[in-house]
Design a protein around this motif. Structure first.
Motif, PDB file in Angstrom:
ATOM      1  N   TYR A   3      37.758  21.177  62.568  1.00 54.38           N
ATOM      2  CA  TYR A   3      38.357  19.804  62.546  1.00 54.38           C
ATOM      3  C   TYR A   3      39.320  19.466  63.359  1.00 54.38           C
ATOM      4  O   TYR A   3      39.580  18.222  63.717  1.00 54.38           O
ATOM      5  CB  TYR A   3      38.982  19.554  60.931  1.00 54.38           C
ATOM      6  CG  TYR A   3      38.075  19.733  59.954  1.00 54.38           C
ATOM      7  CD1 TYR A   3      37.409  18.495  59.622  1.00 54.38           C
ATOM      8  CD2 TYR A   3      38.064  20.717  58.943  1.00 54.38           C
ATOM      9  CE1 TYR A   3      36.270  18.533  58.495  1.00 54.38           C
ATOM     10  CE2 TYR A   3      37.384  20.650  57.774  1.00 54.38           C
ATOM     11  CZ  TYR A   3      36.333  19.766  57.575  1.00 54.38           C
ATOM     12  OH  TYR A   3      35.390  19.741  56.519  1.00 54.38           O
ATOM     13  N   LEU A   4      39.931  20.509  64.173  1.00 55.10           N
ATOM     14  CA  LEU A   4      40.655  20.315  65.306  1.00 55.10           C
ATOM     15  C   LEU A   4      40.210  19.483  66.193  1.00 55.10           C
ATOM     16  O   LEU A   4      40.679  18.314  66.841  1.00 55.10           O
ATOM     17  CB  LEU A   4      41.394  21.536  65.851  1.00 55.10           C
ATOM     18  CG  LEU A   4      42.320  21.527  66.514  1.00 55.10           C
ATOM     19  CD1 LEU A   4      43.831  20.790  65.921  1.00 55.10           C
ATOM     20  CD2 LEU A   4      43.023  22.705  67.022  1.00 55.10           C
ATOM     21  N   ALA A   5      38.798  19.461  66.461  1.00 56.05           N
ATOM     22  CA  ALA A   5      38.115  19.193  67.642  1.00 56.05           C
ATOM     23  C   ALA A   5      37.761  17.533  67.241  1.00 56.05           C
ATOM     24  O   ALA A   5      37.595  16.750  68.296  1.00 56.05           O
ATOM     25  CB  ALA A   5      36.524  19.662  67.892  1.00 56.05           C
ATOM     26  N   ILE A  18      41.157  35.078  68.861  1.00 51.43           N
ATOM     27  CA  ILE A  18      41.147  35.411  67.525  1.00 51.43           C
ATOM     28  C   ILE A  18      40.345  34.367  66.849  1.00 51.43           C
ATOM     29  O   ILE A  18      40.705  33.000  67.091  1.00 51.43           O
ATOM     30  CB  ILE A  18      42.235  35.974  66.813  1.00 51.43           C
ATOM     31  CG1 ILE A  18      43.339  34.903  66.667  1.00 51.43           C
ATOM     32  CG2 ILE A  18      42.902  37.283  67.526  1.00 51.43           C
ATOM     33  CD1 ILE A  18      44.609  35.356  65.966  1.00 51.43           C
ATOM     34  N   SER A  19      39.629  34.638  65.603  1.00 47.54           N
ATOM     35  CA  SER A  19      39.123  33.767  64.893  1.00 47.54           C
ATOM     36  C   SER A  19      40.023  33.274  63.693  1.00 47.54           C
ATOM     37  O   SER A  19      41.387  33.696  63.591  1.00 47.54           O
ATOM     38  CB  SER A  19      38.020  34.209  64.071  1.00 47.54           C
ATOM     39  OG  SER A  19      38.353  35.350  63.030  1.00 47.54           O
ATOM     40  N   ARG A  20      39.836  32.316  63.064  1.00 50.08           N
ATOM     41  CA  ARG A  20      40.664  31.419  62.159  1.00 50.08           C
ATOM     42  C   ARG A  20      41.133  32.410  61.099  1.00 50.08           C
ATOM     43  O   ARG A  20      42.392  32.568  60.757  1.00 50.08           O
ATOM     44  CB  ARG A  20      40.122  30.252  61.543  1.00 50.08           C
ATOM     45  CG  ARG A  20      40.953  29.571  60.510  1.00 50.08           C
ATOM     46  CD  ARG A  20      40.524  28.461  59.890  1.00 50.08           C
ATOM     47  NE  ARG A  20      39.309  28.923  58.807  1.00 50.08           N
ATOM     48  CZ  ARG A  20      38.447  28.273  58.136  1.00 50.08           C
ATOM     49  NH1 ARG A  20      38.531  26.929  58.132  1.00 50.08           N
ATOM     50  NH2 ARG A  20      37.675  28.830  57.154  1.00 50.08           N
ATOM     51  N   ASP A  21      40.217  33.266  60.369  1.00 49.29           N
ATOM     52  CA  ASP A  21      40.383  34.084  59.443  1.00 49.29           C
ATOM     53  C   ASP A  21      41.326  35.383  59.814  1.00 49.29           C
ATOM     54  O   ASP A  21      42.334  35.693  59.193  1.00 49.29           O
ATOM     55  CB  ASP A  21      39.166  34.827  58.877  1.00 49.29           C
ATOM     56  CG  ASP A  21      38.714  33.764  57.954  1.00 49.29           C
ATOM     57  OD1 ASP A  21      39.101  32.703  57.710  1.00 49.29           O
ATOM     58  OD2 ASP A  21      37.456  34.152  57.466  1.00 49.29           O
ATOM     59  N   GLY A 289      48.609  25.303  57.394  1.00 50.29           N
ATOM     60  CA  GLY A 289      47.947  24.134  57.294  1.00 50.29           C
ATOM     61  C   GLY A 289      47.319  23.777  58.604  1.00 50.29           C
ATOM     62  O   GLY A 289      46.038  23.736  58.716  1.00 50.29           O
ATOM     63  N   LEU A 290      47.999  23.956  59.614  1.00 51.58           N
ATOM     64  CA  LEU A 290      47.493  23.841  60.884  1.00 51.58           C
ATOM     65  C   LEU A 290      46.231  24.739  61.330  1.00 51.58           C
ATOM     66  O   LEU A 290      45.357  24.317  62.005  1.00 51.58           O
ATOM     67  CB  LEU A 290      48.288  23.818  61.948  1.00 51.58           C
ATOM     68  CG  LEU A 290      49.468  22.478  62.043  1.00 51.58           C
ATOM     69  CD1 LEU A 290      50.509  22.664  63.069  1.00 51.58           C
ATOM     70  CD2 LEU A 290      48.903  21.126  61.911  1.00 51.58           C
ATOM     71  N   LEU A 291      46.335  25.923  60.955  1.00 54.16           N
ATOM     72  CA  LEU A 291      45.460  27.030  61.258  1.00 54.16           C
ATOM     73  C   LEU A 291      44.222  26.668  60.256  1.00 54.16           C
ATOM     74  O   LEU A 291      43.286  27.083  60.932  1.00 54.16           O
ATOM     75  CB  LEU A 291      45.989  28.456  60.714  1.00 54.16           C
ATOM     76  CG  LEU A 291      46.992  29.083  61.605  1.00 54.16           C
ATOM     77  CD1 LEU A 291      47.296  30.450  61.155  1.00 54.16           C
ATOM     78  CD2 LEU A 291      46.466  29.067  63.268  1.00 54.16           C
ATOM     79  N   ALA A 292      44.357  25.872  59.110  1.00 54.90           N
ATOM     80  CA  ALA A 292      42.979  25.929  58.447  1.00 54.90           C
ATOM     81  C   ALA A 292      42.238  24.946  58.928  1.00 54.90           C
ATOM     82  O   ALA A 292      41.214  24.633  58.486  1.00 54.90           O
ATOM     83  CB  ALA A 292      43.739  25.064  57.232  1.00 54.90           C
ATOM     84  N   LEU A 293      42.772  24.136  60.153  1.00 57.21           N
ATOM     85  CA  LEU A 293      41.803  23.161  60.997  1.00 57.21           C
ATOM     86  C   LEU A 293      40.812  23.611  61.990  1.00 57.21           C
ATOM     87  O   LEU A 293      40.005  23.021  62.402  1.00 57.21           O
ATOM     88  CB  LEU A 293      42.896  22.164  61.791  1.00 57.21           C
ATOM     89  CG  LEU A 293      43.599  21.070  60.762  1.00 57.21           C
ATOM     90  CD1 LEU A 293      44.530  20.238  61.454  1.00 57.21           C
ATOM     91  CD2 LEU A 293      42.479  20.348  59.913  1.00 57.21           C
ATOM     92  N   PHE A 294      41.316  25.203  62.453  1.00 63.70           N
ATOM     93  CA  PHE A 294      40.450  25.712  63.364  1.00 63.70           C
ATOM     94  C   PHE A 294      39.020  26.007  62.954  1.00 63.70           C
ATOM     95  O   PHE A 294      38.939  25.771  61.598  1.00 63.70           O
ATOM     96  CB  PHE A 294      41.163  26.881  63.883  1.00 63.70           C
ATOM     97  CG  PHE A 294      42.292  26.791  64.615  1.00 63.70           C
ATOM     98  CD1 PHE A 294      42.101  26.824  66.021  1.00 63.70           C
ATOM     99  CD2 PHE A 294      43.493  26.203  64.247  1.00 63.70           C
ATOM    100  CE1 PHE A 294      43.228  26.634  67.051  1.00 63.70           C
ATOM    101  CE2 PHE A 294      44.735  26.014  65.063  1.00 63.70           C
ATOM    102  CZ  PHE A 294      44.532  26.272  66.438  1.00 63.70           C
TER     103      PHE A 294
END
Length: 301
Positions: A3-5, A18-21, A289-294
């Protein structure tokens, strides 16, 4: 989907270490340690810490170390690391629920007349009964991050022993709901804490307004059963940034309230005055919340 894109197209081509998780798990480990420290500072007020009050104080740092250890193990054995992380996060949920129970009991008058045993005034001046739920919230967030979603975006989580569980929505949407829930807890906790003071100060309304806005926006992101647009993501990002800013401003005001008129640091004032670490919960939820967008993909982009 990254979603960030949708707002920053270059993010689609950028490679992250690193990955989002994995980023969520690092946030969870950091939060466990900080919660242990915050609990220590809060419980020191009693002068003599009760035995049960040592549970979150010891558990926080130990949980953080175990999570970092499981992260190293995950490089070679993902299943074993998932077991360790899941056990820690389940324990964190238990610690949070028990802490909330002990705090709530302190706000109840069992010998008072029926109808007066639990009142809003008692809950306002009693130990914050919502604060320990931070441990439970980190537990839920961590479990969501520890279990791999296969295939990505399907909502099907891979459990140990080859089992799977099908969630009603994708992991990304689950993150949005968790951000909304965490922000709501921070909002209510802040409102109860500020209720001890006159509401004439306009700055006391800032966490209320921003908290309500961010709670609604993140819940809407999770509930949206459609393709999110760039405008949706931009509004959500604005809400998360506002959370971070409000948390930092709140910390500044709390520190200023704890300083003396000569700006001298008196440890006793920081222990018994405005809790200077509490507003950072807003900033913490904003960063989560911002990390959830990755990108939800397990492979590092």
């Amino acid at each position: 989907m990254n979603y960030l894109a949708t707002v920053f197209p270059r993010a689609r081509r950028r490679r992250f270490p690193i990955s989002r998780d994995q980023a969520m798990l690092l946030m969870a480990a950091f939060n466990e340690v900080m919660l242990g420290l915050d609990t220590l500072l809060a419980h020191v007020l009693n002068n003599t810490i009760q035995p049960r009050e040592w549970i979150p104080i010891i558990f926080g740092p130990v949980a953080g170390v175990l999570l970092l250890f499981s992260g190293l193990i995950a490089l070679r054995n993902r299943k074993q690391a998932t077991w360790i992380a899941t056990t820690v996060f389940l324990a964190s949920i238990v610690v949070g629920i028990l802490g909330a129970y002990f705090h709530l009991v302190r706000g109840i008058l069992p010998t008072a007349p029926l109808g007066s045993r639990v009142t809003l005034n008692l809950l306002v001046w009693a130990p914050p009964f919502l604060a320990p739920f931070a441990f439970a919230g980190i537990g839920l967030l961590g479990i969501s991050a520890a279990w791999e979603e296969v295939p990505t975006g399907s909502g099907r989580l891979r459990l140990p022993f080859g089992r799977t569980v099908q969630m009603p929505y994708s992991k990304t949407r689950a993150y949005f709901f968790l951000v909304s829930l965490g922000t709501l807890v921070a909002l209510v906790s802040s409102a109860l804490d500020h209720a001890r003071h006159p509401w004439e100060n306009p700055w006391l309304w800032a966490p209320v307004v921003v908290g309500v806005f961010a709670t609604a926006v993140s819940a809407g992101m999770g509930a949206a059963n459609r393709k999110l647009t760039a405008d949706d993501v931009a509004i959500y990002m604005a809400a998360m940034i506002l959370l971070i800013v409000v948390g930092l401003i709140g910390t500044y005001f709390h520190v200023q309230a704890d300083l003396t008129a000569q700006s001298t640091i008196v440890p006793e004032r920081f222990l018994r005055g405005a809790p200077f670490m509490s507003p950072l919960l807003f900033s913490n939820m904003g960063m989560v919340g911002l990390l959830a967008l990755f990108s939800p993909r397990e492979e590092i982009e």
